[in-house]
Design an enzyme around this catalytic site. Structure first.
Site, PDB file in Angstrom:
ATOM      1  N   THR A 298      22.914  -5.540  -1.886  1.00  0.00           N
ATOM      2  CA  THR A 298      22.050  -6.279  -0.965  1.00  0.00           C
ATOM      3  C   THR A 298      21.532  -5.382   0.153  1.00  0.00           C
ATOM      4  O   THR A 298      22.189  -4.400   0.525  1.00  0.00           O
ATOM      5  CB  THR A 298      22.859  -7.443  -0.349  1.00  0.00           C
ATOM      6  OG1 THR A 298      22.151  -7.969   0.768  1.00  0.00           O
ATOM      7  CG2 THR A 298      24.229  -6.986   0.165  1.00  0.00           C
ATOM      8  N   ASP A 299      20.395  -5.768   0.730  1.00  0.00           N
ATOM      9  CA  ASP A 299      19.876  -5.029   1.893  1.00  0.00           C
ATOM     10  C   ASP A 299      20.715  -5.305   3.145  1.00  0.00           C
ATOM     11  O   ASP A 299      20.572  -4.616   4.157  1.00  0.00           O
ATOM     12  CB  ASP A 299      18.405  -5.378   2.156  1.00  0.00           C
ATOM     13  CG  ASP A 299      18.161  -6.835   2.502  1.00  0.00           C
ATOM     14  OD1 ASP A 299      19.086  -7.672   2.373  1.00  0.00           O
ATOM     15  OD2 ASP A 299      17.024  -7.156   2.924  1.00  0.00           O
ATOM     16  N   GLU A 300      21.612  -6.314   3.067  1.00  0.00           N
ATOM     17  CA  GLU A 300      22.396  -6.672   4.256  1.00  0.00           C
ATOM     18  C   GLU A 300      23.379  -5.567   4.650  1.00  0.00           C
ATOM     19  O   GLU A 300      23.870  -5.543   5.775  1.00  0.00           O
ATOM     20  CB  GLU A 300      23.093  -8.023   4.041  1.00  0.00           C
ATOM     21  CG  GLU A 300      22.062  -9.105   3.762  1.00  0.00           C
ATOM     22  CD  GLU A 300      22.582 -10.531   3.748  1.00  0.00           C
ATOM     23  OE1 GLU A 300      23.583 -10.817   4.419  1.00  0.00           O
ATOM     24  OE2 GLU A 300      21.968 -11.362   3.046  1.00  0.00           O
TER      25      GLU A 300
ATOM     26  N   TYR B 192      30.545 -10.680   4.592  1.00  0.00           N
ATOM     27  CA  TYR B 192      29.864 -10.530   3.294  1.00  0.00           C
ATOM     28  C   TYR B 192      29.255  -9.134   3.174  1.00  0.00           C
ATOM     29  O   TYR B 192      29.519  -8.408   2.214  1.00  0.00           O
ATOM     30  CB  TYR B 192      28.774 -11.596   3.127  1.00  0.00           C
ATOM     31  CG  TYR B 192      27.788 -11.284   2.015  1.00  0.00           C
ATOM     32  CD1 TYR B 192      28.194 -11.248   0.682  1.00  0.00           C
ATOM     33  CD2 TYR B 192      26.444 -11.003   2.287  1.00  0.00           C
ATOM     34  CE1 TYR B 192      27.296 -10.944  -0.344  1.00  0.00           C
ATOM     35  CE2 TYR B 192      25.540 -10.705   1.274  1.00  0.00           C
ATOM     36  CZ  TYR B 192      25.971 -10.677  -0.036  1.00  0.00           C
ATOM     37  OH  TYR B 192      25.086 -10.375  -1.048  1.00  0.00           O
TER      38      TYR B 192
ATOM     39  N   LYS C  29      30.117  -5.919   0.654  1.00  0.00           N
ATOM     40  CA  LYS C  29      29.155  -5.304  -0.273  1.00  0.00           C
ATOM     41  C   LYS C  29      28.992  -3.812   0.053  1.00  0.00           C
ATOM     42  O   LYS C  29      28.854  -2.982  -0.848  1.00  0.00           O
ATOM     43  CB  LYS C  29      27.800  -6.018  -0.201  1.00  0.00           C
ATOM     44  CG  LYS C  29      27.788  -7.436  -0.733  1.00  0.00           C
ATOM     45  CD  LYS C  29      28.111  -7.562  -2.219  1.00  0.00           C
ATOM     46  CE  LYS C  29      27.019  -7.029  -3.113  1.00  0.00           C
ATOM     47  NZ  LYS C  29      27.304  -7.341  -4.558  1.00  0.00           N
TER      48      LYS C  29
END
Ligand code: NAD
Ligand code: TYD
Length: 359
Positions: free
Chosen positions: A140-142, A165, A169
């Protein structure tokens, strides 16, 4: 070329679109879908491919190291597309350890299984690629944190995860790269922006709003609704995964995004106006359901992806506009009322878990 591809998390939102694409497009591959069927996994998502001869479903948990070894041995797995994860930020705030266990330890279990199996079969190599193993982590870009002063996330942006989260990741991305560096496990990673489309569990913003709009329930907008997300249609993400899997260079990262930034409140207002039309309500009627609620703890302000690398190097770009994608998405949820009702009822989930463990 024949490949035995393990796709994890294939019963979830993005995974089911990837499975459907691969099973239909590549009859020469054997696609093994490994999923533990958490609340987010749903066999209904795969009805149209479940009888395909090049497809096998395995109910297993990536937290179970022995089960991972077994699946590599039984199916002579030479490639992995790893999507299985706990994926919802709000749940990571209330139960962070579930995210550590699945996203970090589960990913490490898969890496260990791949490393052992591929060492034995001579599939570890710094070059990997054609003929070698390939471990593809869908991320993810998060992991890049939150943008406050303009600009975009690029593949060079330093990791700065802000939620349990995104921290889980980021940790799993680091483990994948570390196995590449240390054990020569051939890998590729992509970091994608927020997805939307059919079959998304109605806990994420867009399907949650559609579900509540239809039921006349409040539309909970966190804080002032000013946080920005960059939305990509899930089928365009699945196409990008196909391209990265087949043409991405070993050891590389590719950012995937839709060049499509929206403030949450503006997006919710667009959904309200689509629903006014679809449900035959007077203009402005649905927007009356908007309710501002307490902000999410540590809420990231803005995500925005620079997808220039995958566009330039692999020739991928989004295929449809946001207007087209949103309209299709709303139509899908309205036409699949039973799916929505079923996934929001616990009995359905328990039923399927029982069904598949009996196989
Ligand atoms: P999802 O929550 O819809 O699906 C996750 C799937 O993983 C489910 O089928 C679930 O049953 C399975 N799963 C969960 N824990 C498991 C375990 N311990 N063992 C085996 N299976 C397990 O998630 P999604 O939105 O489809 O996301 C898929 C992947 O893509 C995730 O890795 C996520 O981090 C990443 N991602 C998602 C988005 C997004 O906008 N949804 C964006 C970028 C990246
Ligand atoms: P979400 O779909 O949970 O994705 P992520 O947090 O991974 O970006 O949320 C998208 C945005 O919408 C995020 O800024 C939080 C916000 N949001 C709401 O305002 N209300 C809601 O009910 C939800 C689920 C999200």
């Amino acid at each position: 070329m024949k490949r035995n591809i393990l796709i994890t998390g294939g019963a979830g939102f993005i995974g089911s679109h990837v499975i459907r694409l691969f099973v239909k497009k590549y009859p020469q591959y054997h696609i093994v879908n490994l999923d533990s069927l958490t609340y987010a996994g749903n066999m209904e998502n795969l009805k149209d491919v479940e009888d395909a001869t090049n497809y096998t479903f395995v109910k297993a948990d990536i937290r179970d190291a022995e089960a991972m070894e077994k699946v590599f041995a039984e199916h002579a797995i030479d490639s992995v597309i790893h999507l299985a994860a706990e994926s919802h930020v709000d749940r990571s705030i209330s139960d962070p350890m579930a995210f550590v266990n699945t996203n970090v330890i589960g990913t490490a279990n898969l890496l260990n299984a791949a490393r052992a199996a591929w060492k034995e079969r001579g599939l570890l190599s710094p070059l990997g690629g054609v003929g070698g193993g390939r471990f593809y982590h869908v991320s993810t870009d998060e992991v890049y944190g939150s943008l406050h002063d303009g600009g975009f996330f690029t593949e060079e942006t330093a990791y700065d995860p802000q939620s349990p989260y995104s921290a889980s990741k980021a940790a799993s991305d680091h483990f994948v790269r570390a196995y590449g560096n240390t054990y020569k496990l051939p890998f590729v990673i992509s970091n994608c922006s927020n997805n939307y489309g059919s079959h998304q569990f109605p806990e994420k913003l867009i399907p949650l709003m559609i579900n509540n709009l239809r039921d006349g329930k409040p539309l909970p907008v966190y804080g002032k609704g000013e946080n920005v997300r960059d939305w990509l249609w899930v089928e365009d993400h699945a196409r990008a995964i196909d391209v990265v899997f087949h043409s991405g260079k070993d050891g590389e990262t590719y950012n995937i995004g839709g060049h499509n930034e929206w403030k949450n409140i503006d997006l919710v207002l667009v959904l309200c106006s689509i629903m006014d039309k679809k449900l035959g309500r007077a203009a402005g009627e649905s927007a009356k359901q908007i309710t501002y609620v307490t902000d999410r703890a540590g809420h990231d302000l803005r995500y925005a992806i620079d997808a220039g690398k995958i566009e330039r190097e692999l020739g991928w770009k989004p295929s449809i506009t946001f207007e087209q994608g949103l309209e299709q998405t709303v139509d899908w949820y309205l036409a699949n009322d039973k799916w929505l009702r079923d996934v929001t009822s616990g009995a359905y989930r328990d039923y399927y878990a029982g069904q598949y463990s009996k196989r």
